[in-house]
Scaffold this motif. Sequence first.
Motif, PDB file in Angstrom:
ATOM      1  N   ILE A   1       0.855  -1.187   0.000  1.00  7.22           N
ATOM      2  CA  ILE A   1       0.000   0.000   0.000  1.00  7.22           C
ATOM      3  C   ILE A   1       0.886   1.229   0.000  1.00  7.22           C
ATOM      4  CG2 ILE A   1      -1.801   1.256   1.216  1.00  7.22           C
ATOM      5  CD1 ILE A   1      -2.702  -1.420   0.111  1.00  7.22           C
ATOM      6  N   GLU A   2       0.727   2.065  -1.013  1.00  8.52           N
ATOM      7  CA  GLU A   2       1.530   3.263  -1.127  1.00  8.52           C
ATOM      8  C   GLU A   2       0.685   4.490  -0.856  1.00  8.52           C
ATOM      9  OE1 GLU A   2       3.282   3.313  -4.980  1.00  8.52           O
ATOM     10  OE2 GLU A   2       4.169   1.320  -4.773  1.00  8.52           O
ATOM     11  N   SER A   3       1.326   5.497  -0.320  1.00  2.97           N
ATOM     12  CA  SER A   3       0.632   6.757  -0.069  1.00  2.97           C
ATOM     13  C   SER A   3       0.585   7.576  -1.346  1.00  2.97           C
ATOM     14  CB  SER A   3       1.362   7.560   1.011  1.00  2.97           C
ATOM     15  OG  SER A   3       0.760   8.821   1.184  1.00  2.97           O
ATOM     16  N   PRO A   4      -0.556   8.215  -1.659  1.00  2.73           N
ATOM     17  CA  PRO A   4      -0.611   9.078  -2.825  1.00  2.73           C
ATOM     18  C   PRO A   4       0.316  10.274  -2.654  1.00  2.73           C
ATOM     19  CG  PRO A   4      -2.582   9.345  -1.500  1.00  2.73           C
ATOM     20  CD  PRO A   4      -1.817   8.201  -0.917  1.00  2.73           C
TER      21      PRO A   4
ATOM     22  N   ASN B   1      -4.231   2.091  10.512  1.00  6.89           N
ATOM     23  CA  ASN B   1      -2.915   2.147  11.131  1.00  6.89           C
ATOM     24  C   ASN B   1      -2.574   3.594  11.435  1.00  6.89           C
ATOM     25  OD1 ASN B   1      -1.816   3.315   8.692  1.00  6.89           O
ATOM     26  ND2 ASN B   1      -1.725   1.247   7.817  1.00  6.89           N
ATOM     27  N   SER B   2      -1.387   3.849  11.870  1.00  4.37           N
ATOM     28  CA  SER B   2      -1.029   5.212  12.267  1.00  4.37           C
ATOM     29  C   SER B   2      -1.042   6.171  11.086  1.00  4.37           C
ATOM     30  CB  SER B   2       0.353   5.218  12.926  1.00  4.37           C
ATOM     31  OG  SER B   2       1.338   4.730  12.025  1.00  4.37           O
ATOM     32  N   GLY B   3      -0.926   5.645   9.871  1.00  3.28           N
ATOM     33  CA  GLY B   3      -0.887   6.510   8.694  1.00  3.28           C
ATOM     34  C   GLY B   3      -2.231   6.803   8.076  1.00  3.28           C
ATOM     35  N   GLY B   4      -3.211   5.904   8.283  1.00 13.61           N
ATOM     36  CA  GLY B   4      -4.512   6.124   7.672  1.00 13.61           C
ATOM     37  C   GLY B   4      -5.372   4.883   7.690  1.00 13.61           C
TER      38      GLY B   4
ATOM     39  N   TRP C   1      -4.737   9.679   6.866  1.00 10.48           N
ATOM     40  CA  TRP C   1      -5.644  10.304   7.832  1.00 10.48           C
ATOM     41  C   TRP C   1      -5.964  11.752   7.463  1.00 10.48           C
ATOM     42  CZ3 TRP C   1      -8.692   7.635  10.512  1.00 10.48           C
ATOM     43  CH2 TRP C   1      -8.304   6.434  11.142  1.00 10.48           C
ATOM     44  N   ASP C   2      -5.027  12.448   6.808  1.00  9.82           N
ATOM     45  CA  ASP C   2      -5.300  13.853   6.518  1.00  9.82           C
ATOM     46  C   ASP C   2      -6.292  14.046   5.372  1.00  9.82           C
ATOM     47  OD1 ASP C   2      -3.718  13.219   4.338  1.00  9.82           O
ATOM     48  OD2 ASP C   2      -2.104  14.627   4.819  1.00  9.82           O
TER      49      ASP C   2
END
Length: 491
Positions: free
Chosen positions: A3-6, A188-191, A278-279
């Motif tokens: 899973i990668e962050s955009p 998770n902590s990132g989203g 999360w943002d």
Amino acid sequence: MTIESPARPPATPLGLQTSTRYLDSLADGRQVWLDGQRIIDVAGHPAFTEAAHELGRLFDLQHDPALRDQLTTPAPGGTHRLSWAYHLPTTVEGLRAKRHNADVWMHESWGQHGRSPAFMSTIAVGIYDFRRRLGTNRPEFETNAENYYRYCADNDLVLAHALGDPQIDRSATPLDDPDLALRIVAENSGGIIVRGAKQLTTLAPFAHEVLVYLSASFANRGAEQFVVWFGAPINTPGLKILCREPFGHGGFGHAHPFGRRFDEQDAMLFFDDVFVPWDRVLLLHDGALAREGLGRINAWSQYVGQVRFRERLQSLLSVGLVLAESIGVDGFRNIQEDLGELASYIDILDYFLDAGEAGAHHTDGGLLAPAATPAAAVWAAQIASRCTEIVRRIGSAGILMQPTEADLASTELRPFLDTYMRGKTLPVDQKARLFRLAWDLTEDGFGSRQDLYEFVHRGDITRNRINLLHKHKNSAHVERVRSVITQPISS
């Protein structure tokens, strides 16, 4: 799978779109699928290129000196300009500026772009306005909503929104089958990581971002864990866009003048364990807040949507008038009556727009919102097909049989066409183009899609009617009837 962050938003605002920047931006790795094939070059593919370039043309109008002030306004701080569609209105003048901006967008697209950037940008305005209420769900969601709005506005992004859940079994809930709704499969902590699908996402292959919301309906049946709102880039890893068959590409020559230019596309979105930071999350698991938010965030889009519907009806009326003249039926009383009916609907839309402005109110988000006119949504869904029918009846069988441009160019056929297929007021070539235009608006795949769209895009008409009933069922007038029947009425 990994899973990668955009990609994170650019720190420096890019400002107003241009056609070149917009078309280039569609080559961002998005997973667009059509007819079993992945489309790598959306802007260059025959199924999409004319629609994409049409959107680019509309963006270039923002830089036309004659239209610049009607379409754009300086951003706060004056470093760049914003579309009026993204403007945060606090006065009636600011509200009307959004209407006048939409006038240009909708006129240029003949009222055919139901989900134009001029419409969708106002959803981001609604998200911003609802930010404080979103903050009651989680405090950070207020900040997320404001930042998301500013990112979209400062970069003049094209938005799509994903509302409907898969049409599998409407008698069940995702508690029975989790595939019935988009759902969170991990945090998770990132989203969050989401899996599932959303149906009928109009404009998806041409958009930069998709806003996911509406899932409040499941909360009525105890499935609040499926309520989730967020924004995601269209090119987010794991997000697949399945497009329906495009319209306007059959036939010969110039058979579909509107379908090729204005087909916005409708798509299924498949979220294959998509990571959402999360943002970018705006609301979680609060059905009551989601139901409240649906009306709030759409306040300006409903208003601008009436501008679009008015332009569509004006296009139908104008085509109907010229059709009637071309075959000499414009003096018939029944034709005049039908066209007068269509004209009356255009005037009624003006009244709805004026009512929205007259009843405008300040929200707890600090903006000026037009008054809600829910009866307009019910009324528009009821009369939309009738408006199409009026034009269809005027053209009648002539809409079915018109020569192509190649027919008109044939030296052998042309004498017959000039003799037997001309109109009363138009030569055969102009009459053929007029009737093919009527075909595109009322009969072919594109016209039928537009007609169905008018019926469904404002939400379930049964639900909307019931909501209107609830507004009136406990009124003073009803209580007056209850009181007068408690005893005999005196003579």
